[in-house]
Design a protein around this motif. Structure first.
Motif, PDB file in Angstrom:
ATOM      1  N   ILE A   7       6.162   4.238   7.563  1.00 56.37           N
ATOM      2  CA  ILE A   7       5.306   2.967   7.944  1.00 56.37           C
ATOM      3  C   ILE A   7       6.275   1.843   7.604  1.00 56.37           C
ATOM      4  CG2 ILE A   7       3.420   1.470   7.426  1.00 56.37           C
ATOM      5  CD1 ILE A   7       2.171   4.346   6.650  1.00 56.37           C
ATOM      6  N   PHE A   8       6.395   0.950   8.651  1.00 56.43           N
ATOM      7  CA  PHE A   8       7.008  -0.298   8.275  1.00 56.43           C
ATOM      8  C   PHE A   8       5.961  -1.461   8.146  1.00 56.43           C
ATOM      9  CE2 PHE A   8      10.391   1.899  10.841  1.00 56.43           C
ATOM     10  CZ  PHE A   8      11.249   1.693   9.954  1.00 56.43           C
ATOM     11  N   PRO A   9       6.202  -2.017   6.785  1.00 55.68           N
ATOM     12  CA  PRO A   9       5.079  -3.082   6.621  1.00 55.68           C
ATOM     13  C   PRO A   9       5.354  -4.203   7.270  1.00 55.68           C
ATOM     14  CG  PRO A   9       6.787  -3.064   4.775  1.00 55.68           C
ATOM     15  CD  PRO A   9       7.195  -1.883   5.817  1.00 55.68           C
ATOM     16  N   SER A  10       4.748  -5.341   7.285  1.00 54.99           N
ATOM     17  CA  SER A  10       4.738  -6.702   8.068  1.00 54.99           C
ATOM     18  C   SER A  10       6.048  -7.433   7.486  1.00 54.99           C
ATOM     19  CB  SER A  10       3.502  -7.682   7.533  1.00 54.99           C
ATOM     20  OG  SER A  10       3.891  -8.077   6.232  1.00 54.99           O
ATOM     21  N   LYS A  11       6.538  -8.371   8.354  1.00 51.09           N
ATOM     22  CA  LYS A  11       7.818  -9.036   8.220  1.00 51.09           C
ATOM     23  C   LYS A  11       7.739 -10.025   6.783  1.00 51.09           C
ATOM     24  CE  LYS A  11      10.551 -12.740  10.309  1.00 51.09           C
ATOM     25  NZ  LYS A  11      11.018 -13.097   8.792  1.00 51.09           N
ATOM     26  N   ALA A  12       6.490 -10.364   6.406  1.00 51.82           N
ATOM     27  CA  ALA A  12       6.449 -11.168   5.007  1.00 51.82           C
ATOM     28  C   ALA A  12       6.888 -10.110   3.962  1.00 51.82           C
ATOM     29  CB  ALA A  12       5.162 -11.443   4.784  1.00 51.82           C
ATOM     30  N   ILE A  13       6.334  -8.868   4.179  1.00 48.88           N
ATOM     31  CA  ILE A  13       6.561  -7.870   2.849  1.00 48.88           C
ATOM     32  C   ILE A  13       8.054  -7.559   3.081  1.00 48.88           C
ATOM     33  CG2 ILE A  13       6.304  -5.598   2.152  1.00 48.88           C
ATOM     34  CD1 ILE A  13       3.195  -5.997   2.705  1.00 48.88           C
ATOM     35  N   ILE A  31      18.404   1.320   6.906  1.00 49.86           N
ATOM     36  CA  ILE A  31      17.103   1.247   7.107  1.00 49.86           C
ATOM     37  C   ILE A  31      16.278   0.146   6.611  1.00 49.86           C
ATOM     38  CG2 ILE A  31      16.379   2.625   5.190  1.00 49.86           C
ATOM     39  CD1 ILE A  31      14.382   4.134   7.182  1.00 49.86           C
ATOM     40  N   PRO A  32      15.362  -0.454   7.549  1.00 54.18           N
ATOM     41  CA  PRO A  32      14.550  -1.747   6.776  1.00 54.18           C
ATOM     42  C   PRO A  32      13.635  -1.097   5.857  1.00 54.18           C
ATOM     43  CG  PRO A  32      14.387  -1.630   9.226  1.00 54.18           C
ATOM     44  CD  PRO A  32      15.071  -0.339   8.949  1.00 54.18           C
ATOM     45  N   PRO A  33      12.838  -1.963   5.166  1.00 57.18           N
ATOM     46  CA  PRO A  33      11.823  -1.760   3.868  1.00 57.18           C
ATOM     47  C   PRO A  33      10.734  -1.017   4.647  1.00 57.18           C
ATOM     48  CG  PRO A  33      12.389  -3.952   3.782  1.00 57.18           C
ATOM     49  CD  PRO A  33      13.118  -3.524   5.138  1.00 57.18           C
ATOM     50  N   HIS A  34      10.398   0.088   3.920  1.00 57.39           N
ATOM     51  CA  HIS A  34       9.478   1.268   4.687  1.00 57.39           C
ATOM     52  C   HIS A  34       8.832   1.959   3.579  1.00 57.39           C
ATOM     53  CE1 HIS A  34      12.988   3.465   4.023  1.00 57.39           C
ATOM     54  NE2 HIS A  34      12.314   4.624   3.902  1.00 57.39           N
ATOM     55  N   ILE A  35       7.586   2.665   3.952  1.00 53.26           N
ATOM     56  CA  ILE A  35       6.917   3.615   3.259  1.00 53.26           C
ATOM     57  C   ILE A  35       7.114   4.917   3.852  1.00 53.26           C
ATOM     58  CG2 ILE A  35       4.638   4.410   2.199  1.00 53.26           C
ATOM     59  CD1 ILE A  35       3.666   1.442   2.969  1.00 53.26           C
ATOM     60  N   THR A  36       7.826   5.789   3.352  1.00 51.33           N
ATOM     61  CA  THR A  36       8.235   7.272   3.697  1.00 51.33           C
ATOM     62  C   THR A  36       6.852   8.095   3.799  1.00 51.33           C
ATOM     63  OG1 THR A  36      10.423   7.081   2.801  1.00 51.33           O
ATOM     64  CG2 THR A  36       9.453   9.076   3.387  1.00 51.33           C
TER      65      THR A  36
END
Length: 172
Positions: A7-13, A31-36
């Motif tokens: 899951i990729f969070p919003s741009k702000a996060i 990889i961009p910030p994410h929740i695996t």
């Protein structure tokens, strides 16, 4: 080929996480910030269509839900990884569990701890300094999650989106 689900969070996060990742995360450029949701797994070209069909079913059976991020935490002493802690709500746990059973084999190497990594592979002294200052930080995000992404790994080690799956859509 190697795939994963996140899951990729919003741009702000992502912007907040990247402010730290640029300096403290060795995987910043991969990889961009994410929740695996599902750790990397191998899939043949022949089986990819079946994986996509199953992910569509999971997405269709999932209703959008809110995630909350309200603190910085760590996996120490196991690793010197620092992360934004995502509250482990039941909807998120259920989504993760669906990707570890039935059609999918469990590729998890650890218990599911929803998080967004902001620092990793730090030397002990640097880890202590960074975590010491970040754990005092006030962080508060709540946002709606309505999709997840199937990612694949490129030859250079970076990850890119193969397909997005929106929650509650009809099977295609």
């Amino acid at each position: 080929m190697k795939y994963g689900v996140a899951i990729f969070p919003s741009k702000a996060i992502q912007d907040e996480a990247n402010a730290y990742r640029k300096r403290y995360d060795t995987n910043y450029e991969l990889i961009p910030p994410h929740i695996t949701l599902k750790d990397p797994f191998e899939v043949s070209e022949e089986s990819l269509k079946d994986v996509i069909t199953e992910l569509k079913k999971i997405a269709n059976d999932t209703k959008p839900f809110n995630i909350n991020i309200n603190k910085v935490s760590t996996f120490a002493p196991v690793t010197n990884t620092i992360y934004f802690k995502v509250e482990p709500i039941q909807e998120l746990i259920d989504l993760h569990n669906k990707m570890q059973q039935d059609f999918f084999t469990d590729s998890s190497q650890h218990n599911f701890v929803p998080h967004i990594t902001i620092a990793q592979n730090l030397m002990d002294d640097e880890y202590s300094d960074v975590f010491g200052s970040l754990k005092m930080m006030k962080i508060e995000y709540e946002e709606l999650v309505d999709r997840f992404q199937l990612l694949y790994q490129l030859d250079n080690g970076s990850w890119t989106v193969y397909e997005s799956f929106v929650f509650g859509k009809e099977h295609v």
